[in-house]
Design an enzyme around this catalytic site. Structure first.
Site, short mmCIF file in Angstrom:
data_model
loop_
_atom_site.label_atom_id
_atom_site.label_comp_id
_atom_site.label_asym_id
_atom_site.label_seq_id
_atom_site.Cartn_x
_atom_site.Cartn_y
_atom_site.Cartn_z
NE ARG A 89 89.08 48.13 9.93
CZ ARG A 89 87.98 47.49 10.33
NH1 ARG A 89 87.05 48.11 11.01
NH2 ARG A 89 87.83 46.22 10.05
CB ALA A 115 85.94 40.90 12.97
CG HIS A 154 81.62 38.32 9.98
ND1 HIS A 154 80.47 38.69 9.30
CD2 HIS A 154 82.44 39.42 9.94
CE1 HIS A 154 80.61 39.93 8.86
NE2 HIS A 154 81.79 40.40 9.24
CG ASP A 207 75.60 31.91 23.46
OD1 ASP A 207 74.78 31.62 22.57
OD2 ASP A 207 76.51 31.13 23.83
CD GLU A 221 74.18 42.14 11.94
OE1 GLU A 221 73.42 41.28 12.43
OE2 GLU A 221 75.03 41.88 11.08
CG LEU A 251 80.76 51.83 8.93
CD1 LEU A 251 82.09 51.57 9.60
CD2 LEU A 251 80.49 53.31 8.80
CB SER A 252 81.48 47.44 4.27
OG SER A 252 81.52 46.40 5.24
NE ARG A 273 85.68 40.98 5.63
CZ ARG A 273 86.42 41.34 6.69
NH1 ARG A 273 85.84 41.74 7.80
NH2 ARG A 273 87.73 41.31 6.63
C1 DQA Z 1 82.03 45.96 9.58
C2 DQA Z 1 82.13 44.77 8.64
C3 DQA Z 1 82.93 43.65 9.27
O1 DQA Z 1 83.06 42.55 8.37
C4 DQA Z 1 84.32 44.12 9.62
O2 DQA Z 1 85.02 43.10 10.31
C5 DQA Z 1 84.34 45.39 10.38
C6 DQA Z 1 83.40 46.44 10.03
C7 DQA Z 1 81.33 47.17 8.91
O3 DQA Z 1 80.87 48.04 9.64
O4 DQA Z 1 81.28 47.24 7.68
O5 DQA Z 1 85.19 45.60 11.23
O6 DQA Z 1 81.25 45.60 10.71
#
Ligand code: DQA
Length: 148
Positions: free
Chosen positions: A17, A76, A79, A86, A97, A100-101, A110
């Site tokens: 992906r 996702a 966001h 909750d 938290e 990766l990005s 995001r």
């Molecule tokens: C993510 C960042 C999110 O915006 C995205 O929807 C993901 C991966 C990340 O690990 O960078 O699915 O959580």
């Protein structure tokens, strides 16, 4: 010490992906590295991935009594999901938290996390290393808290 790692939707597709964004490591490889790192720190680690919001909520609801802390990549749902927020508010299990990005360097939608203000900290943008760094921070925090 028991750490739960919770992964949200589409993370099962890592490797294939959008590799330019998320890297070439599969989730199974990230799991193996995280488990090995956890073992080297002397902590137990459980691993969950789900594509379903309700399952992520249930996994969070299951944390008290089974985990001392958690690493959460809600993908996702980070966001969008007040249900996930909750659940985290309800259980009050310390968590980091991870992403990766670098979510703050991406599209406007995001750049907002509904979880970040509840987290001990956020590790975002180091690829698979975010899990290692998040685990280290979480374990250090929990160890220091025990010592108090
Ligand atoms: C993510 C960042 C999110 O915006 C995205 O929807 C993901 C991966 C990340 O690990 O960078 O699915 O959580």
């Amino acid at each position: 010490m028991r750490i739960a790692v919770l992964n949200g939707p589409n993370l099962n597709l890592l490797g294939a992906r959008e590799p330019d964004l998320y890297g070439r490591e599969t989730l199974a490889e990230i799991e193996a590295h995280t488990r090995a790192h956890a073992a080297s720190l002397g902590v137990e680690c459980t691993w969950t991935q789900t594509n379903h919001e309700g399952e992520l909520v249930e996994a969070i609801q299951g944390l008290p009594g089974t985990a001392d802390g958690a690493l959460i990549n809600a993908a996702a749902y980070t966001h969008t999901s007040l249900a996930v927020r909750d659940a985290v508010l309800a259980v009050r299990v310390p968590f980091v938290e991870v992403h990766l990005s670098n979510i703050f360097a991406r599209e406007a939608e995001r750049r907002r996390s509904v979880l970040a203000d509840l987290a001990l900290g956020v590790v975002t943008g180091f690829g698979a290393e975010s899990y290692r760094l998040g685990l280290e921070g979480l374990v250090r925090h929990l160890t220091a808290r025990r010592g108090r």
